[in-house]
Write an enzyme that holds these catalytic residues in place. Structure first.
Site, PDB file in Angstrom:
ATOM      1  N   HIS A  78       3.001   8.495 -14.898  1.00 37.51           N
ATOM      2  CA  HIS A  78       2.301   7.277 -14.480  1.00 37.51           C
ATOM      3  C   HIS A  78       0.817   7.401 -14.837  1.00 37.51           C
ATOM      4  O   HIS A  78       0.161   8.371 -14.478  1.00 37.51           O
ATOM      5  CB  HIS A  78       2.448   7.064 -12.964  1.00 37.51           C
ATOM      6  CG  HIS A  78       3.762   6.471 -12.580  1.00 37.51           C
ATOM      7  ND1 HIS A  78       3.940   5.749 -11.432  1.00 37.51           N
ATOM      8  CD2 HIS A  78       4.973   6.497 -13.200  1.00 37.51           C
ATOM      9  CE1 HIS A  78       5.200   5.319 -11.357  1.00 37.51           C
ATOM     10  NE2 HIS A  78       5.846   5.773 -12.418  1.00 37.51           N
ATOM     11  N   TYR A 207      -0.184   0.510  -3.542  1.00 39.51           N
ATOM     12  CA  TYR A 207      -0.757   0.835  -2.231  1.00 39.51           C
ATOM     13  C   TYR A 207      -1.346  -0.458  -1.680  1.00 39.51           C
ATOM     14  O   TYR A 207      -2.212  -1.062  -2.319  1.00 39.51           O
ATOM     15  CB  TYR A 207      -1.873   1.871  -2.357  1.00 39.51           C
ATOM     16  CG  TYR A 207      -1.422   3.245  -2.787  1.00 39.51           C
ATOM     17  CD1 TYR A 207      -1.174   3.544  -4.117  1.00 39.51           C
ATOM     18  CD2 TYR A 207      -1.256   4.262  -1.840  1.00 39.51           C
ATOM     19  CE1 TYR A 207      -0.762   4.808  -4.508  1.00 39.51           C
ATOM     20  CE2 TYR A 207      -0.843   5.543  -2.226  1.00 39.51           C
ATOM     21  CZ  TYR A 207      -0.596   5.799  -3.562  1.00 39.51           C
ATOM     22  OH  TYR A 207      -0.179   7.050  -3.942  1.00 39.51           O
ATOM     23  N   PRO A 299      -0.217  11.777   4.078  1.00 43.12           N
ATOM     24  CA  PRO A 299       0.433  11.665   2.753  1.00 43.12           C
ATOM     25  C   PRO A 299      -0.151  10.590   1.839  1.00 43.12           C
ATOM     26  O   PRO A 299       0.219  10.513   0.676  1.00 43.12           O
ATOM     27  CB  PRO A 299       1.875  11.332   3.109  1.00 43.12           C
ATOM     28  CG  PRO A 299       1.804  10.700   4.454  1.00 43.12           C
ATOM     29  CD  PRO A 299       0.665  11.347   5.166  1.00 43.12           C
ATOM     30  N   LYS A 303      -1.178  14.631  -1.576  1.00 42.64           N
ATOM     31  CA  LYS A 303      -1.804  15.924  -1.880  1.00 42.64           C
ATOM     32  C   LYS A 303      -1.041  17.126  -1.334  1.00 42.64           C
ATOM     33  O   LYS A 303      -1.324  18.259  -1.722  1.00 42.64           O
ATOM     34  CB  LYS A 303      -3.233  15.957  -1.308  1.00 42.64           C
ATOM     35  CG  LYS A 303      -4.183  15.002  -2.007  1.00 42.64           C
ATOM     36  CD  LYS A 303      -4.354  15.352  -3.468  1.00 42.64           C
ATOM     37  CE  LYS A 303      -5.120  14.294  -4.239  1.00 42.64           C
ATOM     38  NZ  LYS A 303      -5.003  14.493  -5.690  1.00 42.64           N
ATOM     39  N   TYR A 391      -7.522  11.229  -7.142  1.00 45.36           N
ATOM     40  CA  TYR A 391      -6.067  11.000  -7.110  1.00 45.36           C
ATOM     41  C   TYR A 391      -5.347  11.910  -8.110  1.00 45.36           C
ATOM     42  O   TYR A 391      -4.328  12.521  -7.771  1.00 45.36           O
ATOM     43  CB  TYR A 391      -5.767   9.533  -7.429  1.00 45.36           C
ATOM     44  CG  TYR A 391      -4.328   9.125  -7.148  1.00 45.36           C
ATOM     45  CD1 TYR A 391      -3.347   9.216  -8.137  1.00 45.36           C
ATOM     46  CD2 TYR A 391      -3.939   8.652  -5.893  1.00 45.36           C
ATOM     47  CE1 TYR A 391      -2.031   8.850  -7.884  1.00 45.36           C
ATOM     48  CE2 TYR A 391      -2.617   8.282  -5.628  1.00 45.36           C
ATOM     49  CZ  TYR A 391      -1.680   8.389  -6.632  1.00 45.36           C
ATOM     50  OH  TYR A 391      -0.365   8.039  -6.388  1.00 45.36           O
TER      51      TYR A 391
HETATM   52  C1  PHB Z   1       6.315   9.223  -2.262  1.00 47.34           C
HETATM   53  O1  PHB Z   1       6.871   8.776  -3.281  1.00 47.34           O
HETATM   54  O2  PHB Z   1       6.959   9.762  -1.322  1.00 47.34           O
HETATM   55  C2  PHB Z   1       4.803   9.113  -2.144  1.00 47.34           C
HETATM   56  C3  PHB Z   1       4.085   8.704  -3.253  1.00 47.34           C
HETATM   57  C4  PHB Z   1       2.702   8.597  -3.165  1.00 47.34           C
HETATM   58  C5  PHB Z   1       2.059   8.877  -1.970  1.00 47.34           C
HETATM   59  C6  PHB Z   1       2.792   9.301  -0.843  1.00 47.34           C
HETATM   60  C7  PHB Z   1       4.174   9.405  -0.932  1.00 47.34           C
HETATM   61  O3  PHB Z   1       0.702   8.739  -1.893  1.00 47.34           O
END
Ligand code: PHB
Ligand code: APR
Length: 403
Positions: A78, A207, A299, A303, A391
Site C-alpha cells: 500500500h 481512517y 493500535p 505500531k 506511519y
Molecule cells: C488491521 O488491519 O488490523 C489494522 C490496520 C491498521 C491499523 C490498525 C489495525 O492502524
C-alpha cells in the site's frame, strides 16, 4: 512427584508470539542456540487476530529471518491511505511524501504462521503449553527458566532470558519493583473489530473520525476485510450482532462512502481496550524484555508488531555481538536504543488516537480543535509529511543519523 530434567541453551525465550518467534529465527541464523517456552498451544497462538500493517523495517527483518517469501507473494503493498473527517476525505500519499516508502498489508497471524513453520522445519525446540513458567537468577551470570511440561519439571540453564511474553507475561512481573518505572495511559473507549470474507470497501485503508466515533476500514486480502468501530468500554460482544455492526458502520461513514460496502457474516469479532504503556528500562541483568512485554501502543498507528520487530532486531544484534564479537556493547545499550524508538512510536500512536477518536470528556470546543488540526494536517505539506513519515516507520538507525 513429576520427573525433572535440565536442558542447556544460550538464550531462553519466554513467549512464542511474533517477538519470540522472530528472535528465535534470527538467533538460529546467527548460529546461536535458543529454546522457546510458550504457555499456550500453537493453535491458540495462531488463533489470535491482530493488526496487519508491516513497516519496511519489519519486512526487511522477515526477509533476513528467511521467512519473507509468502509475505511478498500474498501481502498487499500500500502506497497510501484515506483520511475521512466530516465532509473531508483526503488520500495520504505515503510514497510521494516519504521518497517512495510504502507499507505491506499482511496479517500478524500470517507472520506468526510463517515463523512457526520455519522453526518447525529447522527442528528447533519449542515447548508449547508450558505451565507454571518461572524465571530465576537473571541478576546473575547463570539465569534459569523452570516450567512444567508433559508431567515433567523442566529446568533451562542459559546465558540470557528474552522476555517476549507480552503484556500479561511473567517476565516483567518478576522484575523487582524498585528496578523498573512504568508509564501508562488507558483510553476511555475500545475497538470493536470484525473479520469478514468480503471484498474490502476500498483498495486502501480508510481512517475516519466521525461524530459517532472512530472507524477503520482495513483488509487482509482482496477478499477478506477487517473493520473497527470505536465503542464505549462498557460495551460487550452480545450487544453487537453482525447486522448492528454493519448498520453502525453505515451510519458513521454515510451512504456515499458506503455505496460499495459489501457485508457478510463475521468470522471473528472482538472488543479490545486501548492503552499506551512503557516499562523502563528493558534490561535487568541477563533478562531482556522485547515487544508487548515492555510496551503497548494503541493500535491506531499499527505500531505494535513493528515495535516488537525492531526490539528483536536490536536484541539479536546485541546477542550476536556478545557471542561472536565477545562485545558487551550491544547488550549494554539495548534498552536505551529500543526506548528512543519506542517513545517515538508511542508519541505518534497517542497523537493519532487522540486526534481521530471522540473522548467522552471532550467538550464541543475539543472537537472543533481536533477538526481544525485534521484540516491543517491534511492540507499542509509539512503536516502530511509528518503523518506519513511516522506511519511508514523510522529507519532502524534513525538515532545514529541524529534524527
Ligand atoms: C488491521 O488491519 O488490523 C489494522 C490496520 C491498521 C491499523 C490498525 C489495525 O492502524
Ligand atoms: N509463559 C510463557 N509464555 C507466555 C507467558 C508465560 N508466563 N505469558 C504469556 N506468554 C505468551 C503468550 O501466550 C503469547 O503467545 O507470550 C506470547 C506473547 O506474544 P504477544 O502478546 O503477541 O506479544 P509479542 O510477541 O511482543 O508481539 C507483539 O502482538 O499482541 C500483539 O499488538 C501486539 O502486534 C503486537 C504483537
Amino acid at each position: 512427584m513429576p520427573q525433572s530434567h535440565t536442558i542447556r541453551t544460550q538464550v531462553a525465550i519466554v513467549g512464542a508470539g511474533p517477538a519470540g518467534l522472530l528472535l528465535g529465527q534470527l538467533l538460529h541464523r546467527a548460529g546461536i542456540d535458543a529454546v522457546l517456552i510458550e504457555r499456550q498451544s500453537a493453535d491458540y497462538v495462531l488463533g489470535r487476530i491482530r493488526a496487519g500493517v508491516l513497516e519496511q523495517v519489519t519486512m526487511d527483518l522477515l526477509d533476513e529471518a528467511g521467512v519473507g517469501q509468502r509475505m511478498h507473494a500474498e501481502g498487499l503493498v500500500h502506497s497510501g491511505f484515506d483520511m475521512v473527517c466530516e465532509g473531508l476525505r483526503k488520500r495520504v500519499d505515503l510514497a510521494a511524501l516519504t521518497g517512495g516508502k510504502t507499507v505491506m498489508v499482511y496479517g500478524q497471524t500470517e507472520v506468526t504462521r510463517d515463523l512457526m513453520e520455519a522453526r518447525q522445519s529447522a527442528g528447533l525446540p519449542t515447548y508449547y503449553e508450558a505451565q507454571s513458567v518461572q524465571i530465576q537468577d537473571f541478576d546473575t551470570a547463570h539465569p534459569r527458566v523452570v516450567f512444567e511440561h508433559g508431567g515433567h519439571t523442566v529446568g533451562v540453564e542459559c546465558d540470557f532470558i528474552a522476555g517476549c511474553d507480552g503484556f500479561h507475561g511473567v517476565c516483567r512481573a518478576n522484575v523487582p519493583q524498585g528496578a523498573m518505572q512504568t508509564f501508562e495511559k488507558v483510553y476511555p473507549f475500545g475497538w470493536l473489530g470484525i473479520l469478514s470474507d468480503t471484498q474490502p470497501l476500498h483498495h486502501e485503508l480508510i481512517y475516519a473520525s466521525t461524530v459517532r466515533g472512530f472507524v477503520l476500514c482495513s483488509q487482509r486480502s482482496h477478499t477478506r476485510s477487517r473493520y473497527y468501530l470505536q465503542v464505549p468500554l462498557t460495551d460487550t460482544l452480545d450487544q453487537w450482532s453482525d447486522e448492528a455492526f454493519w448498520d453502525e458502520l453505515r451510519l458513521r461513514l454515510g451512504p456515499q462512502q458506503c455505496a460499495s460496502l459489501v457485508t457478510g457474516p463475521s468470522i471473528e469479532k472482538s472488543i479490545a481496550p486501548l492503552r499506551s504503556f512503557v516499562a523502563e528500562p528493558m534490561r535487568f541483568g541477563r533478562l531482556f524484555l522485547a515487544g508487548d512485554a515492555a510496551h503497548i501502543v494503541p493500535p491506531t498507528g499499527a505500531k505494535g508488531l513493528n515495535l516488537a520487530a525492531s526490539d528483536v532486531k536490536y536484541l539479536s544484534q546485541a546477542l550476536r555481538d556478545f557471542y561472536l564479537e565477545r562485545s558487551n556493547a550491544g547488550v549494554d545499550h539495548y534498552s536505551d536504543r529500543c526506548l528512543r524508538r519506542v517513545w517515538r512510536a508511542e508519541r505518534f500512536s497517542w497523537w493519532f488516537t487522540t486526534l481521530m477518536h471522540r473522548f467522552p470528556a471532550d467538550a464541543t470546543i475539543d472537537n472543533k480543535l481536533k477538526y481544525a488540526e485534521l484540516d491543517y494536517v491534511l492540507h499542509s505539506e509539512a503536516g502530511l509529511r509528518s503523518l506519513a513519515e511516522n506511519y511508514v516507520g523510522l529507519p532502524l538507525d534513525f538515532a545514529q543519523a541524529g534524527a
